[in-house]
Scaffold this active site. Structure first.
Site, PDB file in Angstrom:
ATOM      1  N   LYS A   1      27.704  34.152  43.031  1.00  9.27           N
ATOM      2  CA  LYS A   1      27.558  35.573  42.285  1.00  9.27           C
ATOM      3  C   LYS A   1      28.358  36.093  41.475  1.00  9.27           C
ATOM      4  O   LYS A   1      28.670  36.151  40.131  1.00  9.27           O
ATOM      5  CB  LYS A   1      26.761  37.020  42.337  1.00  9.27           C
ATOM      6  CG  LYS A   1      25.317  36.921  42.951  1.00  9.27           C
ATOM      7  CD  LYS A   1      25.238  38.186  42.757  1.00  9.27           C
ATOM      8  CE  LYS A   1      23.510  38.294  44.430  1.00  9.27           C
ATOM      9  NZ  LYS A   1      23.288  40.118  44.988  1.00  9.27           N
ATOM     10  N   ARG A   2      29.537  35.676  42.193  1.00  7.05           N
ATOM     11  CA  ARG A   2      30.404  35.687  41.261  1.00  7.05           C
ATOM     12  C   ARG A   2      31.563  35.642  40.393  1.00  7.05           C
ATOM     13  O   ARG A   2      31.746  35.409  39.003  1.00  7.05           O
ATOM     14  CB  ARG A   2      32.321  36.741  42.682  1.00  7.05           C
ATOM     15  CG  ARG A   2      32.270  37.880  42.444  1.00  7.05           C
ATOM     16  CD  ARG A   2      32.546  38.803  42.775  1.00  7.05           C
ATOM     17  NE  ARG A   2      32.043  39.214  44.893  1.00  7.05           N
ATOM     18  CZ  ARG A   2      32.339  38.644  46.041  1.00  7.05           C
ATOM     19  NH1 ARG A   2      32.853  37.936  46.229  1.00  7.05           N
ATOM     20  NH2 ARG A   2      30.316  39.214  46.592  1.00  7.05           N
TER      21      ARG A   2
END
Ligand code: GLU
Length: 464
Positions: A235-236
């Site tokens: 996600k990052r």
């Protein structure tokens, strides 16, 4: 009846991996008239945020992944989780433990024990509940636990390799596996289809189902999605929020179609399918084992195909919010009508709705900006030709695409400049870009006055 659940933890935005898991669950339920439950696993108060819950629900709704029950908050069921955990003490399947982490580590170091983790020290101590005790599950000393996974096949783990895991913390807050299993029992879940990262915890879940006297649901752990470097999507690091794709102008139908094929394909391997067709053919047994590459470029290609299949009316309706984001768009009836007439040629040239405003800008914006370098290279050397075209535009009887085309073809013949070459400087001079919508139509819709104005300005600027 098939009952599935999608159980996100609201610790971040809704990403494509979650969307695929939710979609598989949805298709599995819908193909047999089953139910899809949305459960928000929000027990980790420190990492959860209310805005993520909204984000998940909104993005799911946008994709068309609807839920029949919920959203049910796991945090609202804590009492039930505690009650179920405590019931295991009487059954002899759980016990209190007051070991500190350091104590366990020290004992492990001192002993010959190769296995790290909890050593079962408090198993037979019959401790009472106190402010420092956690409640642990008593994993059977012998035998093994089997997970029958519909994707992974049979996974057998020796019980001696499963630690006596914590059910309740010292403050009585329930831990993941306990809450997850109790909810699946109470919600009568028949199939647990989720990300592969949960497979290692599943033997613990299977043990708990057994202790509660319930049959475990059928499990299916779907493989991870990876980026082009074959790294697990993060996600990052990777920009994979469903909301971002929506903002770029992906269509939900195209995304759903593409995402469904990440790990599953129909028997005949065809690619373009409606949700209805996919739902009818989906089968967990056909989900592959290996990680799937999430290829945004390919998804964009799918999107282009879906955009071209839209009716002109739908296209205008969908593209309007993107036009409204620009500072030059005026939403008059006249402009909307013009946009409708431009729909078919615009649809052919975009793979994202968000690309449409740039293409349409020269038509709707009162003025254009031409980058200096581009102007020097493409426009300046042709100032005579450009002013000649301006005069010809003035003389045209009718400023429509066929007349403009005929005029430029004539000019190309008499000047012996190929039409393509001739179009390049006048396109840049009147649109600010080297490529875009077909020039004749673009000029017709921009209007004679503006085109002549831009041509004259360009030829004058080249002379100065
Ligand atoms: N809450 C877990 C997660 O977001 C999912 C658990 C499950 O599906 O069983 O990863």
């Amino acid at each position: 009846m098939i009952r599935v659940r999608f159980a996100p933890s609201p610790t971040g935005y809704f990403h494509v991996g979650g969307a695929r898991t939710a979609l598989y669950n949805w298709m599995l339920a819908k193909q047999s008239g089953g139910k899809f439950v949305l459960r928000i696993e929000d027990t980790d108060a420190e990492r959860n945020k209310e805005e993520w819950v909204d984000g998940i629900c909104n993005a799911m709704s946008w994709l068309g992944i609807t839920w029949d029950e919920g959203p049910i908050r796991q945090s609202s069921r804590t009492q039930r989780h505690v009650e179920m955990a405590l019931s295991l003490i009487e059954k002899g399947d759980a016990y209190y433990c007051d070991c500190r982490r350091e104590d366990v580590e020290e004992r492990n170091k001192a002993s010959e024990r190769t296995k790290q983790g909890y050593d079962g020290y408090c198993r037979e101590r019959n401790l009472e509940k106190s402010p420092t005790t956690v409640l642990r599950y008593k994993v059977p000393a012998d035998g093994s636990t089997t997970v029958n996974d519909l994707v992974r096949g049979e996974v057998v783990v020796a019980n001696e390799n499963i630690d006596d895991f914590v059910l309740l913390k010292a403050n009585e807050s329930p831990l993941f596996v306990l809450a997850n299993v109790v909810d699946d029992i109470d919600m009568e879940i028949s199939h647990v289809l989720r990300a592969e990262e949960h497979l290692p915890n599943t033997p613990k879940a299977v043990l708990l189902f057994k202790s509660f006297g319930k049959e475990a649901p059928l499990f299916a752990h779907v493989p991870v999605l990876v980026n082009e470097k074959r790294q697990k999507l993060s996600k990052r690091r990777d920009r994979v929020a469903v909301e971002d794709f929506k903002d770029k102008g992906f269509l939900p139908e195209a995304m759903i179609n593409y995402l469904a094929l990440l790990g599953w394909s129909p028997k005949d391997n065809r690619e373009f399918m409606t949700l209805e067709e996919m739902t009818a053919e989906f089968s967990i047994e056909d989900v592959g084992h290996s990680p799937s590459f999430f290829d945004e470029k390919k998804m964009e290609h799918f999107n282009g195909v879906y955009i071209r299949a839209l009716s002109d009316t739908d296209f205008v309706h969908l593209v309007l919010p993107f036009m409204e984001k620009s500072n030059w768009w005026e939403g008059s009836d006249e402009n909307r009508e013009k946009l409708f007439r431009l729909a078919s040629i615009t649809k052919e040239r975009v793979s994202l709705l968000g690309q449409a405003p740039d293409l349409l800008m020269p038509i709707f914006a009162p003025s254009i900006v031409v980058d200096d370098t581009l102007f020097e290279k493409e426009v300046s050397p042709h100032s005579n030709l450009i002013s000649q075209v301006a005069v010809l535009c003035q003389e045209l009887d009718c400023f429509d695409a066929p007349s403009i085309e005929a005029m430029l073809r004539d000019l190309s013949a008499t000047s012996e400049i190929p039409l393509r070459k001739l179009q390049a400087p006048i396109r840049v001079a009147t649109t600010g870009a080297k490529a875009g919508l077909p020039l004749f139509e673009l000029w017709e819709h921009t209007g004679r006055e503006r085109i002549i104005e831009r041509l004259i300005a360009a030829s004058q600027n080249s002379n100065s």
